[in-house]
Motif scaffolding. Sequence first.
Motif, PDB file in Angstrom:
ATOM      1  N   TYR A 139       0.926  -0.933   0.114  1.00 22.21           N
ATOM      2  CA  TYR A 139       0.017  -0.303   0.074  1.00 22.21           C
ATOM      3  C   TYR A 139       0.973   0.974  -0.172  1.00 22.21           C
ATOM      4  O   TYR A 139       1.349   1.801   1.043  1.00 22.21           O
ATOM      5  CB  TYR A 139      -1.076   0.137   1.248  1.00 22.21           C
ATOM      6  CG  TYR A 139      -1.703  -0.901   1.279  1.00 22.21           C
ATOM      7  CD1 TYR A 139      -2.080  -1.561  -0.146  1.00 22.21           C
ATOM      8  CD2 TYR A 139      -2.501  -1.954   2.769  1.00 22.21           C
ATOM      9  CE1 TYR A 139      -3.196  -2.899   0.560  1.00 22.21           C
ATOM     10  CE2 TYR A 139      -3.235  -2.279   2.961  1.00 22.21           C
ATOM     11  CZ  TYR A 139      -3.824  -3.363   1.514  1.00 22.21           C
ATOM     12  OH  TYR A 139      -4.139  -4.389   1.403  1.00 22.21           O
ATOM     13  N   ASN A 143       1.346   3.862  -5.552  1.00 20.12           N
ATOM     14  CA  ASN A 143      -0.257   2.512  -6.499  1.00 20.12           C
ATOM     15  C   ASN A 143      -1.059   3.209  -6.734  1.00 20.12           C
ATOM     16  O   ASN A 143      -1.866   1.884  -6.787  1.00 20.12           O
ATOM     17  CB  ASN A 143       0.486   1.158  -6.491  1.00 20.12           C
ATOM     18  CG  ASN A 143       0.177   0.638  -4.814  1.00 20.12           C
ATOM     19  OD1 ASN A 143       0.268   1.679  -4.250  1.00 20.12           O
ATOM     20  ND2 ASN A 143       0.986  -0.359  -4.938  1.00 20.12           N
ATOM     21  N   VAL A 145      -4.481   4.844  -7.104  1.00 19.31           N
ATOM     22  CA  VAL A 145      -4.456   5.618  -8.604  1.00 19.31           C
ATOM     23  C   VAL A 145      -5.721   6.821  -8.526  1.00 19.31           C
ATOM     24  O   VAL A 145      -6.946   6.170  -7.246  1.00 19.31           O
ATOM     25  CB  VAL A 145      -5.252   4.358  -9.291  1.00 19.31           C
ATOM     26  CG1 VAL A 145      -5.854   4.882 -10.525  1.00 19.31           C
ATOM     27  CG2 VAL A 145      -5.055   3.428  -9.542  1.00 19.31           C
ATOM     28  N   LEU A 179     -13.061   1.014  -0.472  1.00 18.98           N
ATOM     29  CA  LEU A 179     -12.518   2.293  -0.900  1.00 18.98           C
ATOM     30  C   LEU A 179     -10.643   2.814  -1.156  1.00 18.98           C
ATOM     31  O   LEU A 179     -10.565   3.850  -1.126  1.00 18.98           O
ATOM     32  CB  LEU A 179     -13.552   3.713  -0.941  1.00 18.98           C
ATOM     33  CG  LEU A 179     -14.622   3.009  -1.121  1.00 18.98           C
ATOM     34  CD1 LEU A 179     -15.937   3.860  -1.324  1.00 18.98           C
ATOM     35  CD2 LEU A 179     -14.926   2.397  -2.435  1.00 18.98           C
ATOM     36  N   LYS A 181      -8.868   3.447   2.105  1.00 19.35           N
ATOM     37  CA  LYS A 181      -8.455   3.775   3.549  1.00 19.35           C
ATOM     38  C   LYS A 181      -7.446   3.827   3.904  1.00 19.35           C
ATOM     39  O   LYS A 181      -6.120   4.507   4.310  1.00 19.35           O
ATOM     40  CB  LYS A 181      -9.683   4.190   5.007  1.00 19.35           C
ATOM     41  CG  LYS A 181     -10.832   5.034   3.939  1.00 19.35           C
ATOM     42  CD  LYS A 181     -12.427   4.809   4.192  1.00 19.35           C
ATOM     43  CE  LYS A 181     -12.894   3.327   5.234  1.00 19.35           C
ATOM     44  NZ  LYS A 181     -13.289   2.342   3.830  1.00 19.35           N
ATOM     45  N   ILE A 308      -6.523   0.330 -11.554  1.00 17.36           N
ATOM     46  CA  ILE A 308      -6.149  -0.625 -10.127  1.00 17.36           C
ATOM     47  C   ILE A 308      -6.330  -2.219 -10.997  1.00 17.36           C
ATOM     48  O   ILE A 308      -5.415  -2.845  -9.972  1.00 17.36           O
ATOM     49  CB  ILE A 308      -7.097   0.112  -9.138  1.00 17.36           C
ATOM     50  CG1 ILE A 308      -7.893   0.955  -8.809  1.00 17.36           C
ATOM     51  CG2 ILE A 308      -7.036  -1.086  -8.086  1.00 17.36           C
ATOM     52  CD1 ILE A 308      -8.832   1.217  -7.679  1.00 17.36           C
TER      53      ILE A 308
END
Length: 477
Positions: A139, A143, A145, A179, A181, A308
């Motif tokens: 993460y 990367n 988007v 989504l 977070k 993604i």
Amino acid sequence: MPGEQMELGEDEQLFMLRRAWDNALHTLSGKICKVTFESYIRTAVPIALDGETATIGCPSPFAREWFKKYLNQIQSVLSGYLGTPVQINLQILPTPQDPKNDGVRTGKRNDSAHELTPRPKPFRRPNIDLSFISINERYRFDNFVIDRSNRLAHAGAMSVARNPGKEYNPLFIYGGCGLGKTHLLHAIGRAAKDKDADVQVAFVDGEMFTQHYVSAIRERKVDELRRFYRQVDFWLVDDIQFIARGEQTKEEFFHTFNALYQTGKQIVITSDCSPRELKSMDERLRSRFGSGLIADINPPELETRVAILENKCMEESWEIPSDLLYHIASAIQSNMRALEGALTKLVACSSVLNIPLTTDLAQNILKDYFIDSDATSRAKTVPIDRILQTVSEKLNVSVSNIVSEKRNKEIATARQIVMFLARELTNASLIQIGAATGGKNHTTVQRSIAKVESELPHDSSLAQTITQIRSELTHRP
Ligand code: ADP
Ligand code: MG
């Protein structure tokens, strides 16, 4: 060193390269998928032109991999504008955090970079069971988007990683399941550590905070826990909605929050709902959450969802035809975890069954996600009221209960199914769907749809129910 190459900035060759690059960008913008272009091509920087070699800098190794995919095309467009064939030599730009090199990308100096002399600091874990979530290297910012659905949250996250405790404190990110977070939270931790390896990052979620506190009480080590928290530079709290409802835990959270806030430490909090809706938290804390930046994340657009999936393929070295990625991304809209999960499931099935990856296979394996598009377009005229009525009859839950505030499982499930089908079978916006189901707000609607999407592959009875209701709605005139 790229810093030295920047000295060339004033000479004619670099001037020519920059001009050709601007033109090339203009031409390429219409030829490369928008999201890829904005994320990985536009972010590249011309560094030097030396005879037939043009050196271009990419912001990260990951961006460089993307750039390479279009290398021939970019090379030929750039050569056209330079009037001479050039080979592109790709370099990784120094990170903006590196004080020696800052300014290469933006031409500006970042003054805060000078404050970055590493300062060894004692950081002793208290003598209680205190495990933190470790940073997930997958993460990262490079990367993630970006599109308009998450732009503010992303910008806020970048800003706090660079300037902790200054601009946005606390940063509060909220949005539905899947989504990004948690992705952003890890990216903040990673970027902060890259900037200064001595920075102390404590990464917890609501549940873990509760556990730490409870075990500190049990072992009479609450003071120790408090002392420990005073040394933290970044406090990253994921899923605050899971913090226990117990008064003492909330009180402790409040004190920790205040202590860190008052000493200018950076606090980032994520939640599945806005501070206003976090009813389990005290009003005084909710208003503190609002004193920094509150950023919501919404489901991204189709192109972003495809990007993604492309990222995932790149990381896993999967070769998947892009029409297939579009196909999947069209079917799953609200939960990026479900989106990635569907792709993984497909790849696994194709490899186990040893059959090629085709749209038909996808349709077969991910059938619960896909909808009969003819039927759907016929159904676009289905009123939400009819969906409500049909779900009510099938599930034996009255319409008045579905549109109420009640939260028991059967009622909540019926409501979620209505929202899910309304998104699929009508042209109604999330706001309109919310209005038709008893004045729910659009985040609630989005969250409900995401929940159904994530449960569909595991819950065959849910899938069956939805298929039946859908066919009733789309086949009856
Ligand atoms: P949340 O914490 O909001 O439930 P996550 O951060 O766990 O969601 O995201 C779910 C998955 O989707 C992760 O694998 C994450 O990398 C991916 N994802 C979500 N949004 C994006 C995005 N904008 N760009 C890249 N990956 C994303
Ligand atoms: Mg999460």
